[in-house]
Design a protein around this motif. Sequence first.
Motif, short mmCIF file in Angstrom:
data_model
loop_
_atom_site.label_atom_id
_atom_site.label_comp_id
_atom_site.label_asym_id
_atom_site.label_seq_id
_atom_site.Cartn_x
_atom_site.Cartn_y
_atom_site.Cartn_z
N VAL A 362 20.78 10.78 -39.79
CA VAL A 362 19.40 10.68 -40.25
C VAL A 362 18.56 11.83 -39.72
N LEU A 363 17.67 12.32 -40.57
CA LEU A 363 16.67 13.29 -40.16
C LEU A 363 15.30 12.64 -40.25
N GLY A 364 14.38 13.07 -39.41
CA GLY A 364 13.05 12.47 -39.40
C GLY A 364 12.12 13.17 -40.38
N VAL A 365 11.55 12.42 -41.30
CA VAL A 365 10.68 13.00 -42.33
C VAL A 365 9.26 12.45 -42.16
N PRO A 366 8.28 13.32 -41.89
CA PRO A 366 6.88 12.87 -41.82
C PRO A 366 6.35 12.57 -43.22
N ARG A 367 5.26 11.84 -43.29
CA ARG A 367 4.70 11.48 -44.59
C ARG A 367 4.22 12.70 -45.35
N ASP A 368 3.84 13.78 -44.66
CA ASP A 368 3.40 14.99 -45.35
C ASP A 368 4.50 16.05 -45.43
N TRP A 369 5.73 15.71 -45.04
CA TRP A 369 6.88 16.61 -45.12
C TRP A 369 6.67 17.89 -44.31
N CYS A 370 5.96 17.81 -43.21
CA CYS A 370 5.69 18.98 -42.37
C CYS A 370 6.00 18.68 -40.91
N ALA A 371 6.80 19.53 -40.28
CA ALA A 371 7.09 19.39 -38.86
C ALA A 371 5.82 19.63 -38.05
N SER A 372 5.80 19.07 -36.85
CA SER A 372 4.61 19.22 -36.01
C SER A 372 4.98 19.24 -34.54
N GLY A 386 10.24 16.17 -37.10
CA GLY A 386 9.93 16.17 -38.52
C GLY A 386 10.35 17.46 -39.19
N TYR A 387 11.53 17.99 -38.81
CA TYR A 387 11.94 19.31 -39.29
C TYR A 387 12.43 19.32 -40.73
N VAL A 388 12.51 18.18 -41.36
CA VAL A 388 12.90 18.03 -42.78
C VAL A 388 14.12 18.88 -43.14
N GLY A 389 15.14 18.85 -42.29
CA GLY A 389 16.38 19.54 -42.60
C GLY A 389 16.50 20.94 -42.07
N HIS A 390 15.51 21.43 -41.33
CA HIS A 390 15.55 22.79 -40.80
C HIS A 390 15.48 22.77 -39.27
N GLY A 391 16.20 21.81 -38.69
CA GLY A 391 16.10 21.61 -37.25
C GLY A 391 16.91 22.56 -36.40
N LEU A 392 17.97 23.17 -36.93
CA LEU A 392 18.77 24.05 -36.09
C LEU A 392 17.96 25.23 -35.57
N SER A 393 17.01 25.71 -36.35
CA SER A 393 16.11 26.76 -35.88
C SER A 393 14.74 26.20 -35.50
N GLY A 394 14.28 25.18 -36.21
CA GLY A 394 12.97 24.59 -35.92
C GLY A 394 12.90 24.02 -34.52
N THR A 395 14.01 23.45 -34.02
CA THR A 395 14.01 22.90 -32.67
C THR A 395 13.79 23.99 -31.62
N ASN A 396 14.36 25.16 -31.86
CA ASN A 396 14.20 26.26 -30.90
C ASN A 396 12.76 26.70 -30.82
N LEU A 397 12.13 26.85 -31.98
CA LEU A 397 10.73 27.27 -32.00
C LEU A 397 9.83 26.19 -31.40
N ALA A 398 10.08 24.93 -31.73
CA ALA A 398 9.28 23.85 -31.17
C ALA A 398 9.41 23.80 -29.66
N ALA A 399 10.62 24.01 -29.14
CA ALA A 399 10.83 23.97 -27.69
C ALA A 399 10.09 25.08 -26.98
N ARG A 400 10.13 26.28 -27.52
CA ARG A 400 9.40 27.39 -26.88
C ARG A 400 7.89 27.17 -26.96
N THR A 401 7.48 26.52 -28.05
CA THR A 401 6.06 26.19 -28.18
C THR A 401 5.65 25.17 -27.12
N MET A 402 6.46 24.13 -26.92
CA MET A 402 6.13 23.12 -25.92
C MET A 402 6.19 23.70 -24.51
N ARG A 403 7.09 24.62 -24.28
CA ARG A 403 7.10 25.30 -22.97
C ARG A 403 5.74 25.93 -22.69
N ASP A 404 5.22 26.67 -23.66
CA ASP A 404 3.93 27.34 -23.46
C ASP A 404 2.79 26.34 -23.28
#
Length: 471
Positions: A362-372, A386-404
């Motif tokens: 399962v992948l997590g899908v937000p109601r507006d189809w946008c990761a956050s 909420g990466y809607v199928g683009h988590g292999l790269s989206g997770t990396n960007l989200a993690a660096r964002t949360m670090r900051d």
Amino acid sequence: MDFMTQQSYSAPGFVNGEVSFWMRSTGRPTPRPALPGDVSADVAIVGAGLTGLWTAYYLKKARPELEIVIIGREFAGFGASGRNGGWMSAEPAGQFRRYAKSGGVEAARALQREMFGAVRESIEVARAEGFSEDLVHDGLVHAATNAAQLARARAHIAEMRQQGWGEGDVFELSPAELGERVRIEGAQGGYWTPHCARVHPAKYTRGLAATVEGLGVTIYEGTTAISVEPHRVHTDRGVVGAKFVVEALEGYTLSLQGKARKLLPMNSSMVITERLSDAQLDAVGWHGAELVGDVAHSFTYMHRTQDGRIAIGGRGVPYNFRSSFDREGRTADSAVLQLKKRLGELFPALSDVRLEQSWSGVLGVPRDWCASVNFDRSSGVLTAGGYVGHGLSGTNLAARTMRDLILGEDTALARLPWIGRRARNWEIEPVRWIGATALYAVYGYADKREYALDAPRTHWTARMANLVSGR
């Protein structure tokens, strides 16, 4: 669809479930210890998938003194991180138009540029840290097999140009150019982008988990998070107190108290063939490591493995009533048959090839189809997904964002338009199930009509479904 028996698609020893072929090919990892009781840390991460692992990695690299714990119900990479199609794609984890509406066009373009960078960064770290086995950076092909799909592909290329994709970022392919990469039956054209890499999900995720542990992060497995409160995670094994808490459960977010309708757990199913012969591979003409998808509404994604198999996935049974799903990845026979049929349609030479395994996740899908990415500094709670199928790269960007965000650094990542985005909850049942089931039935019907008509226009039923679904 032709009705076939299991014997007509399965190889001897066919496996349905057991998490994924990727995990079965590496063997299930030795379980790590569970949470021993109440503990405290600087950062507590709920979820041992790629979002959680990458967040721990970047925080430890930036501040080695931080005490970080990761809490997982199963082993690291059990969920979507270890079951996906192995596409490390730079396509945005959401809707460009929505990011542009909330943050401005330039901010949305900045997010797209960062997704390009996330692919490069993910590859570079994997190579530097020694978990890049089977990782090949050959790009992504989308193939159109009727006139409506070709028109959509060309329209999408035009949209991509407006969204910041330059001349070297995406290339339209003629049927002949497409055939030089992969020979798909009835292909009328398509496009290729270099911004995608092929990944073996289990090797990649397990390698990152081992790297994180080597940095001093503690991963507790066999521990179920029940709820998240300010500076506190309640589990079935004890309470974890922390200055910062990161929710990184993606499709499993519904397991936390009060989060049942935040993300829709959308099922995605895959099958994988037996090893193909040289003659079969020559007939398909797919000798590189490009990832391949179509432009149908009932989207299909494919992966040619290092050892000469083809894995093909799609949304066979996209949603189950009340967000239920099989944790071990067992797949409905109807979904297996659909994927088998689609494989034969795209590659007639493989119509009789036997399948070795099927699995779902399962992948997590937000109601507006946008990761956050969200951060409530007063409670210390961060959420990402909420990466809607683009988590292999989206997770990396989200993690660096949360670090900051956690470190309080005013960086370009800390100003991206997916930060602070909050979608409304999904509808209650049975509205949610009726809506999801009906929409995917409409998309399937639209695909059939587009093949029958072969006209250069998206069928009206799909256009209506897009309006209703928000896709």
